[in-house]
Design a protein around this motif. Structure first.
Motif, PDB file in Angstrom:
ATOM      1  N   PHE A 299      55.491  36.799  45.259  1.00 47.98           N
ATOM      2  CA  PHE A 299      55.576  38.059  44.537  1.00 47.98           C
ATOM      3  C   PHE A 299      56.467  39.040  45.292  1.00 47.98           C
ATOM      4  O   PHE A 299      57.255  39.772  44.696  1.00 47.98           O
ATOM      5  CB  PHE A 299      54.176  38.651  44.335  1.00 47.98           C
ATOM      6  N   GLN A 300      56.362  39.046  46.607  1.00 51.13           N
ATOM      7  CA  GLN A 300      57.189  39.947  47.416  1.00 51.13           C
ATOM      8  C   GLN A 300      58.672  39.629  47.268  1.00 51.13           C
ATOM      9  O   GLN A 300      59.514  40.527  47.310  1.00 51.13           O
ATOM     10  CB  GLN A 300      56.790  39.868  48.895  1.00 51.13           C
ATOM     11  N   ILE A 301      58.986  38.339  47.120  1.00 46.12           N
ATOM     12  CA  ILE A 301      60.393  37.956  46.969  1.00 46.12           C
ATOM     13  C   ILE A 301      60.983  38.631  45.735  1.00 46.12           C
ATOM     14  O   ILE A 301      62.029  39.277  45.797  1.00 46.12           O
ATOM     15  CB  ILE A 301      60.522  36.414  46.855  1.00 46.12           C
ATOM     16  N   ILE A 302      60.273  38.535  44.610  1.00 43.82           N
ATOM     17  CA  ILE A 302      60.797  39.095  43.364  1.00 43.82           C
ATOM     18  C   ILE A 302      60.651  40.616  43.358  1.00 43.82           C
ATOM     19  O   ILE A 302      61.528  41.345  42.895  1.00 43.82           O
ATOM     20  CB  ILE A 302      60.096  38.445  42.141  1.00 43.82           C
ATOM     21  N   ASN A 303      59.549  41.093  43.952  1.00 40.92           N
ATOM     22  CA  ASN A 303      59.300  42.525  43.999  1.00 40.92           C
ATOM     23  C   ASN A 303      60.371  43.256  44.808  1.00 40.92           C
ATOM     24  O   ASN A 303      60.923  44.271  44.377  1.00 40.92           O
ATOM     25  CB  ASN A 303      57.904  42.764  44.597  1.00 40.92           C
TER      26      ASN A 303
ATOM     27  N   GLU B 275      53.544  33.076  41.498  1.00 41.45           N
ATOM     28  CA  GLU B 275      53.512  34.482  41.887  1.00 41.45           C
ATOM     29  C   GLU B 275      54.603  35.287  41.186  1.00 41.45           C
ATOM     30  O   GLU B 275      54.496  36.514  41.072  1.00 41.45           O
ATOM     31  CB  GLU B 275      53.631  34.607  43.405  1.00 41.45           C
ATOM     32  N   LEU B 276      55.639  34.596  40.721  1.00 40.48           N
ATOM     33  CA  LEU B 276      56.669  35.306  39.958  1.00 40.48           C
ATOM     34  C   LEU B 276      56.066  35.908  38.697  1.00 40.48           C
ATOM     35  O   LEU B 276      56.562  36.865  38.139  1.00 40.48           O
ATOM     36  CB  LEU B 276      57.826  34.370  39.593  1.00 40.48           C
ATOM     37  N   PHE B 277      54.931  35.329  38.262  1.00 41.01           N
ATOM     38  CA  PHE B 277      54.249  35.868  37.088  1.00 41.01           C
ATOM     39  C   PHE B 277      53.286  36.994  37.451  1.00 41.01           C
ATOM     40  O   PHE B 277      52.624  37.527  36.589  1.00 41.01           O
ATOM     41  CB  PHE B 277      53.481  34.757  36.362  1.00 41.01           C
ATOM     42  N   GLY B 278      53.172  37.303  38.725  1.00 43.88           N
ATOM     43  CA  GLY B 278      52.410  38.490  39.067  1.00 43.88           C
ATOM     44  C   GLY B 278      51.255  38.312  40.020  1.00 43.88           C
ATOM     45  O   GLY B 278      50.649  39.291  40.428  1.00 43.88           O
TER      46      GLY B 278
ATOM     47  N   VAL C 230      50.220  29.240  30.713  1.00 42.49           N
ATOM     48  CA  VAL C 230      49.648  29.864  29.520  1.00 42.49           C
ATOM     49  C   VAL C 230      48.117  29.810  29.553  1.00 42.49           C
ATOM     50  O   VAL C 230      47.442  30.785  29.249  1.00 42.49           O
ATOM     51  CB  VAL C 230      50.168  29.204  28.220  1.00 42.49           C
ATOM     52  N   PHE C 231      47.591  28.654  29.975  1.00 46.18           N
ATOM     53  CA  PHE C 231      46.129  28.543  30.061  1.00 46.18           C
ATOM     54  C   PHE C 231      45.579  29.312  31.251  1.00 46.18           C
ATOM     55  O   PHE C 231      44.498  29.884  31.182  1.00 46.18           O
ATOM     56  CB  PHE C 231      45.703  27.078  30.113  1.00 46.18           C
ATOM     57  N   ALA C 232      46.364  29.327  32.326  1.00 48.43           N
ATOM     58  CA  ALA C 232      45.937  30.123  33.476  1.00 48.43           C
ATOM     59  C   ALA C 232      45.763  31.571  33.043  1.00 48.43           C
ATOM     60  O   ALA C 232      44.800  32.237  33.416  1.00 48.43           O
ATOM     61  CB  ALA C 232      46.968  30.025  34.599  1.00 48.43           C
ATOM     62  N   ILE C 233      46.687  32.049  32.194  1.00 49.18           N
ATOM     63  CA  ILE C 233      46.633  33.447  31.760  1.00 49.18           C
ATOM     64  C   ILE C 233      45.456  33.670  30.807  1.00 49.18           C
ATOM     65  O   ILE C 233      44.642  34.566  31.019  1.00 49.18           O
ATOM     66  CB  ILE C 233      47.967  33.857  31.091  1.00 49.18           C
ATOM     67  N   VAL C 234      45.327  32.807  29.776  1.00 49.05           N
ATOM     68  CA  VAL C 234      44.276  33.092  28.783  1.00 49.05           C
ATOM     69  C   VAL C 234      42.881  32.724  29.283  1.00 49.05           C
ATOM     70  O   VAL C 234      41.899  33.312  28.864  1.00 49.05           O
ATOM     71  CB  VAL C 234      44.544  32.401  27.428  1.00 49.05           C
ATOM     72  N   TRP C 235      42.783  31.771  30.179  1.00 44.66           N
ATOM     73  CA  TRP C 235      41.446  31.383  30.658  1.00 44.66           C
ATOM     74  C   TRP C 235      40.989  32.228  31.833  1.00 44.66           C
ATOM     75  O   TRP C 235      39.843  32.609  31.938  1.00 44.66           O
ATOM     76  CB  TRP C 235      41.446  29.904  31.105  1.00 44.66           C
ATOM     77  N   ILE C 236      41.913  32.374  32.798  1.00 38.57           N
ATOM     78  CA  ILE C 236      41.482  32.919  34.084  1.00 38.57           C
ATOM     79  C   ILE C 236      42.128  34.268  34.364  1.00 38.57           C
ATOM     80  O   ILE C 236      41.545  35.115  35.010  1.00 38.57           O
ATOM     81  CB  ILE C 236      41.839  31.934  35.230  1.00 38.57           C
ATOM     82  N   GLY C 237      43.323  34.478  33.879  1.00 36.83           N
ATOM     83  CA  GLY C 237      44.079  35.676  34.266  1.00 36.83           C
ATOM     84  C   GLY C 237      44.959  35.324  35.447  1.00 36.83           C
ATOM     85  O   GLY C 237      44.641  34.434  36.237  1.00 36.83           O
ATOM     86  N   ILE C 238      46.078  36.037  35.562  1.00 38.93           N
ATOM     87  CA  ILE C 238      47.062  35.623  36.532  1.00 38.93           C
ATOM     88  C   ILE C 238      46.812  36.280  37.895  1.00 38.93           C
ATOM     89  O   ILE C 238      47.648  36.911  38.473  1.00 38.93           O
ATOM     90  CB  ILE C 238      48.499  35.855  35.988  1.00 38.93           C
ATOM     91  N   GLY C 239      45.606  36.130  38.405  1.00 42.52           N
ATOM     92  CA  GLY C 239      45.315  36.548  39.782  1.00 42.52           C
ATOM     93  C   GLY C 239      45.289  35.324  40.668  1.00 42.52           C
ATOM     94  O   GLY C 239      45.993  34.338  40.407  1.00 42.52           O
ATOM     95  N   HIS C 240      44.416  35.346  41.695  1.00 45.08           N
ATOM     96  CA  HIS C 240      44.302  34.185  42.575  1.00 45.08           C
ATOM     97  C   HIS C 240      43.827  32.958  41.811  1.00 45.08           C
ATOM     98  O   HIS C 240      44.309  31.859  42.036  1.00 45.08           O
ATOM     99  CB  HIS C 240      43.309  34.482  43.706  1.00 45.08           C
TER     100      HIS C 240
END
Lengths: 297, 263
Positions: A253-257, A244-247, A157-167
């Motif tokens: 990500f490839q596994i879920i994609n 990576e399942l979160f994007g 949740v903090f990764a998303i709101v602080w940094i965004g779900i990239g690298h």
């Protein structure tokens, strides 16, 4: 590790110290050659039966997306390994030619490695500090006890709101995982240093904390710290996939994609990639560890 | 029987100009539930170049006394003086040899011996020269690059002795150093320690529970008693070296010390 070290201490008998010391890495080779051919044969047979059962089951199911066969997975692996694409180097904004598998692996490494490195360094530092200082230990133990059981992924949740779900966000999650594993191993390692060795050092003239930490505490705690690093090398791959399942881009990500496209054979091929990368990095680290810690019993 | 000159365990053991003076030392451990008097008014002294053994039953406080002389424990009464200076903490003027060796397992034999020299700021090539000298002294030159785990108990303790002597201490303090090695090795190590003692002229204070070992090695045996830990008597061993266990005089000393301990 316990099997190899066991052999090591048996061969490193007290009668001939010179020879065992000169070749500390040899014991693993020794234990490999000790491995009887029957054992290897059983291993091969077990693997063969596993693959045969898998193949038979896949053929019985008859639908690749429900259960891809080993042959289909191997084919998908080769396709991913050879299919050309480009990989954009971050910051430099340069595109270099790569294959799909390599590009995805590099994407994962872009958050795996920084997360692992920063998390490990911070975890080891705090672990050593708290293991050494009783005051700091008392002050921070309630907080660390409380925070520790929270799964790293919950911090997404903090990764998303602080940094965004990239690298960055994925590295954050990986770093939290690496932090706790290394923190506890470093802490336990420092706590476990015998009072006796510290006293010996004192009688040999060590009279300040920094020298004691540098010359006695850290070397004595190194095996425990190394175990923490090795454990986190493995655990952080689990976290990478979850993040990576979160994007975040990468192998996970490839596994879920691929699965969403019903290309389950590709999913399994990327699962195999993670396993292979883990086996290689873990094996490499064990080699380094065995060499660097040849002094261990 | 001129050899069996004893002196009582009171202040009369005390020569205040000696190398080591244990002056009225007591040590009391107090907790909420109990009070243990580990040492009660212990007095004796060790002259320069003398080899003195401390013997006594378990619980007589000999290890506590050893740790107090080492500066690892603070006495609750009295003081220890080395060359007239009160001991206030651990220091390299006292070379310590421990029963459990206390070698740094991550350091080779060479680097274990060098540890104290590094702390003293002894630079290369002097440091290596000194380490080599010490390894030759204990006969471990060939094993300089071995790790402790590769050594037998006897070899480990020789490293321990070399490491303690490397910093050129005023006295060598040993706490049951040969307690963990087999009897044959122990005999060999006795010979070696006596040779090292003769070669270096160091003052040695050696703690043991083995009466024969004490009579074999020392100029004087400080016999301790338990509950509370105190000096019962100091026995001067007046037999020429090398001493033979089968010598009747040797047996007499052993019997004498044993009867003092109450064995």
């Amino acid at each position: 590790m316990s099997v190899e070290t066991g052999t090591e201490s048996e061969t490193g008998a007290t009668t001939d110290p010179g020879s065992t010391h000169e070749s500390p890495g040899d014991s693993s080779i020794g234990s490999l050659s000790d491995l009887d051919t029957a054992g290897l044969a059983y291993g091969a047979a077990g693997t063969g039966i596993f693959l045969a059962v898998w193949q038979a089951a896949a053929m019985a199911v008859g639908r690749t997306y429900l259960l891809p066969s080993p042959v289909e997975v191997a084919t998908a692996f080769v396709v991913e390994l050879t299919a050309p694409t480009t990989f954009t180097v971050p910051f430099a904004e340069v595109s270099i030619p790569a294959t799909r598998l390599v590009a995805n692996l590099l994407q994962s490494l872009l958050h795996y490695l920084p997360g692992l490195a920063v998390g490990s360094v911070l975890g080891i530092s705090l672990g050593v500090a708290m293991g050494w200082s009783g005051r700091l230990d008392d002050a921070l133990t309630p907080v660390t006890r409380f925070l520790r059981p929270i799964p790293p992924l919950a911090w997404i949740v903090f990764a998303i709101v602080w940094i965004g779900i990239g690298h960055g966000g994925a590295a954050f999650i990986v770093g939290i995982g690496a932090f706790w594993i290394n923190f506890y191993n470093a802490y336990a390692g420092v706590e476990g240093v015998s009072t006796h060795l510290r006293e010996v050092a004192e009688t040999l003239g060590v009279d300040d904390d920094l020298t004691m930490i540098r010359k006695v505490i850290l070397p004595a705690a190194t095996p425990s710290i190394a175990t923490g690093v090795r454990t986190s090398i493995g655990q952080c791959w689990m976290i990478v996939v979850a993040a990576e399942l979160f994007g975040a881009p990468g192998v996970g990500f490839q596994i879920i994609n691929a699965a969403q496209n019903l290309a389950t054979d590709v999913s399994v091929a990327y699962m195999a990639v993670i396993s292979l990368v883990f086996l290689v990095s873990d094996g490499a680290f064990r080699r380094v560890e065995r060499r660097a810690l040849a002094w261990r019993d | 029987m001129a050899g069996l000159s004893d002196s009582p365990g009171d202040g009369s053991n005390l020569d205040r100009n000696s190398k080591v003076v244990v002056d009225g030392v007591s040590k009391v451990y107090e907790s909420e539930r109990q009070r243990v008097e580990a040492l009660s008014d212990v007095n004796f002294s060790v002259s320069d170049g003398e080899f003195v053994c401390l013997v006594g039953p378990s619980g007589c406080g000999k290890t506590t006394l050893f740790r107090t002389i080492a500066g690892l424990e603070v006495p609750t009464g009295g003081e220890i003086r080395l060359d007239g200076e009160p001991v206030t903490g651990p220091g390299t003027d006292r070379g310590m040899v421990f029963q459990e060796y206390g070698l740094f397992p991550w350091r080779t034999v060479r680097d274990n011996v060098a540890f104290g020299l590094e702390e003293q700021g002894v630079k290369e090539p002097e440091r290596s020269r000194r380490v080599g000298e010490m390894l030759d002294l204990v006969g471990l030159g060939e094993f300089a690059d071995a790790y402790p785990k590769e050594l037998s108990g006897g070899m480990k303790q020789r490293v321990g002795i070399a490491r303690a002597l490397a910093v050129d201490p005023e006295i060598l303090l040993a706490d049951e150093p040969f307690g963990s090695v087999d009897a044959q090795t122990r005999d060999m190590l006795h010979e070696e320690l006596l040779r090292i003692w003769a070669e270096t002229g160091k003052t040695v204070l050696f703690v043991t529970h083995d009466v024969e070992e004490a009579v074999k090695l020392s100029d004087r045996v400080v016999v301790m008693a338990a509950d509370p830990g105190r000096v019962r008597e100091v026995v001067t061993v007046d037999i020429d070296r090398p001493r033979d266990r089968t010598d009747p005089a040797f047996g007499e000393y052993v019997d004498r010390v044993r009867s003092l301990i109450g064995e």
